[in-house]
Design a protein around this motif. Sequence first.
Motif, PDB file in Angstrom:
ATOM      1  N   GLN A 241      -6.620   7.593   3.745  1.00  0.00           N
ATOM      2  CA  GLN A 241      -5.694   7.431   4.854  1.00  0.00           C
ATOM      3  C   GLN A 241      -4.265   7.198   4.343  1.00  0.00           C
ATOM      4  OE1 GLN A 241      -7.569   5.509   8.508  1.00  0.00           O
ATOM      5  NE2 GLN A 241      -8.720   4.564   6.861  1.00  0.00           N
ATOM      6  N   TYR A 243      -1.290   5.334   5.198  1.00  0.00           N
ATOM      7  CA  TYR A 243      -0.371   4.189   5.080  1.00  0.00           C
ATOM      8  C   TYR A 243      -0.846   3.237   3.988  1.00  0.00           C
ATOM      9  CZ  TYR A 243       1.384   5.913   9.507  1.00  0.00           C
ATOM     10  OH  TYR A 243       1.917   6.713  10.479  1.00  0.00           O
ATOM     11  N   ILE A 244       0.109   2.654   3.266  1.00  0.00           N
ATOM     12  CA  ILE A 244      -0.268   1.757   2.163  1.00  0.00           C
ATOM     13  C   ILE A 244      -1.105   0.587   2.681  1.00  0.00           C
ATOM     14  CG2 ILE A 244       1.927   0.473   2.237  1.00  0.00           C
ATOM     15  CD1 ILE A 244       1.659   0.065  -0.768  1.00  0.00           C
ATOM     16  N   GLY A 245      -0.835   0.145   3.914  1.00  0.00           N
ATOM     17  CA  GLY A 245      -1.571  -0.988   4.478  1.00  0.00           C
ATOM     18  C   GLY A 245      -2.971  -0.638   4.962  1.00  0.00           C
ATOM     19  N   ASP A 246      -3.321   0.654   4.915  1.00  0.00           N
ATOM     20  CA  ASP A 246      -4.666   1.075   5.342  1.00  0.00           C
ATOM     21  C   ASP A 246      -5.731   0.698   4.311  1.00  0.00           C
ATOM     22  OD1 ASP A 246      -3.649   2.238   7.596  1.00  0.00           O
ATOM     23  OD2 ASP A 246      -3.724   4.298   6.827  1.00  0.00           O
ATOM     24  N   LEU A 247      -5.281   0.526   3.069  1.00  0.00           N
ATOM     25  CA  LEU A 247      -6.239   0.383   1.977  1.00  0.00           C
ATOM     26  C   LEU A 247      -6.203  -1.042   1.465  1.00  0.00           C
ATOM     27  CD1 LEU A 247      -5.107   3.623   0.159  1.00  0.00           C
ATOM     28  CD2 LEU A 247      -6.967   3.383   1.784  1.00  0.00           C
ATOM     29  N   ASP A 248      -7.305  -1.730   1.569  1.00  0.00           N
ATOM     30  CA  ASP A 248      -7.361  -3.118   1.126  1.00  0.00           C
ATOM     31  C   ASP A 248      -7.544  -3.192  -0.375  1.00  0.00           C
ATOM     32  OD1 ASP A 248      -6.792  -4.909   3.052  1.00  0.00           O
ATOM     33  OD2 ASP A 248      -8.828  -5.001   3.863  1.00  0.00           O
ATOM     34  N   ARG A 255     -11.190   3.676  -3.874  1.00  0.00           N
ATOM     35  CA  ARG A 255     -12.389   4.433  -3.511  1.00  0.00           C
ATOM     36  C   ARG A 255     -12.241   5.930  -3.761  1.00  0.00           C
ATOM     37  NH1 ARG A 255     -13.122   4.317   3.094  1.00  0.00           N
ATOM     38  NH2 ARG A 255     -11.260   5.496   3.593  1.00  0.00           N
TER      39      ARG A 255
ATOM     40  N   ARG B  48     -12.326  -1.775  13.261  1.00  0.00           N
ATOM     41  CA  ARG B  48     -11.070  -1.977  12.527  1.00  0.00           C
ATOM     42  C   ARG B  48      -9.892  -1.846  13.488  1.00  0.00           C
ATOM     43  NH1 ARG B  48      -9.584  -2.044   7.063  1.00  0.00           N
ATOM     44  NH2 ARG B  48      -7.840  -0.756   6.446  1.00  0.00           N
ATOM     45  N   THR B 112      -2.680  -3.906   6.859  1.00  0.00           N
ATOM     46  CA  THR B 112      -1.538  -4.767   6.549  1.00  0.00           C
ATOM     47  C   THR B 112      -0.223  -4.040   6.805  1.00  0.00           C
ATOM     48  OG1 THR B 112      -1.610  -4.086   4.215  1.00  0.00           O
ATOM     49  CG2 THR B 112      -2.790  -6.108   4.809  1.00  0.00           C
TER      50      THR B 112
END
Lengths: 384, 163
Positions: A241, A243-248, A255, B48, B112
């Motif tokens: 995905q 946006y940088i904030g999509d990936l925890d 992944r 989510r 985030t």
Amino acid sequence: MRSVAVVGTGQTKHARRRDDVSQAELVREAADAALADADMCAEDIEAVLIGNMELFEGRGLPELWVGGGAYGTGKPVMKVATGGTSGTSTAIAAFHQVGSGLFDRVLAVGFEKHSEGHTQTGMALTDPFWDRAVASGALGNFALSVSQYVAAGHATEDQAALVAVKARRNAARNPHAHLQMPDLTVDEVLASKMLAHPLRMLDMCPQSDGAAAIIVASDAVAREHNPRPAWVKATATRHDQCYIGDLDRRLLSMRTLRDASAHAYTQAGITDPVRDLDVAEIYEPCTYAELAWYEALGFCEAGEAGRLVEKGVTSMTGALPVNPSGGVLSTNPVGASGVIRVAEAACQIHGRAGQRQVERADLALATGYGVYAWADVVVLGSEP
Amino acid sequence: MNDRVERLDVPILMDEAWHYASGEAMERFSTGLAARRIEALRCDGCGRRYLPPRPMCGNCRLRMTHWVAVDDTGTLEAWTVVHQPILDGRTGEERPSPYGMGLIRLDGADTTVNHFVQTGGPRRQGVTPPGPPLFIGQRVRAVWREELRGAMDDILHFEVVEP
């Protein structure tokens, strides 16, 4: 799919500035070197693929302006673009073109001339509605991710500095490399300028001018043109995905690279990558990323990457030399960087890597990393 | 390589605006910002809650229509202090440095937000004075612009909430 191999590789001298050549001439330089390496002439090439980050040079349609430089006139020419993975994706597209039976001889070339344009402009034009006011380029993105990696106890700054030293010392044996620092020390890395906490100048890749090309050929043609073709054993690409904030906890989870490498290892019959692979050329835009990729690529357990580099497992004399070329940390013309990874891996199989040649290179890994949303994995071998 | 340097400068001077359709989800989100309201879209498949809101959950491939309220307070999940001058993609000007930035998980969202984090005293001309160190897990809250315009930079930055 029929057997496909890389039979020739060519690179320019990569440097901060290559004012002596235009973009098309730079591409021509890499194409000529690859053709010579494959003992082919331009007329032999049936199709051309180009990798480049178009906004960086400030000229639209880069494939138009450099197509002729890649001997593309009168032939099928197209550009492949997937961020930093563009180069590996370009190589993989060439594998598909030949593997499918469409063509027998394809030239894939990636280039970037960062010195001519404005890389930051390309990086700053993120999503206009979401984070353009804040976005701080590859540096800011990496610094954020690295803060999580460090907080989780997966690496110390000393271990990251060892990666920087390994890369620039390896690069000193690579005549194409941009940053060659045969005497670099950990202390010098730790004393280099802080760019974005905890990333220092020598933790990051440079911006380079350069081009790299590979010649991809089908089974019988490959055997005619190289005594030791680098056969494509596996390819895998993954997108995530946007946006940088999509990936925890991105560097910890990663992944895309985990999935892509697991898929590629299955195709290539690799069960223990450190034992089975002879050399790896991985796309590491910063020191901490190389450590995180060790974990994602299954070179070690989670949290063990720092110890792997401390023990020298990935040095030139270790069990699995990683980036004998000096890697992206030493040379980074972005659109070419992925092609360089594949070319270096192929060159090791060919036995033509000169002073950076590893012993018994029968199975080689190449990877690509694009923004935080793409990963490419390629496995090349000495047997089809 | 020959050492003769030949380089011709070709300036690009533009005063140009690009016009983007925001899509339904971003339009509602932006309208909300103008009223100091943050809303996320929740996936009915995995639960989510997405910021920025978008039409589809990438993981489940399900269309999202379920809006949920999100607070302007949250937790710092990643941080850095940028010391390099970085180009502002809206103006073409270099942003004064150093400045703090972070990934903030707002209360009520699962993704985030990438935003400035003020580490010390008030920002002066965009510069964050040195302050107490940031750490993951710190509580932060949004500092809003006085005149809201319905854009993400209606939030000027996040400030650390004293425990």
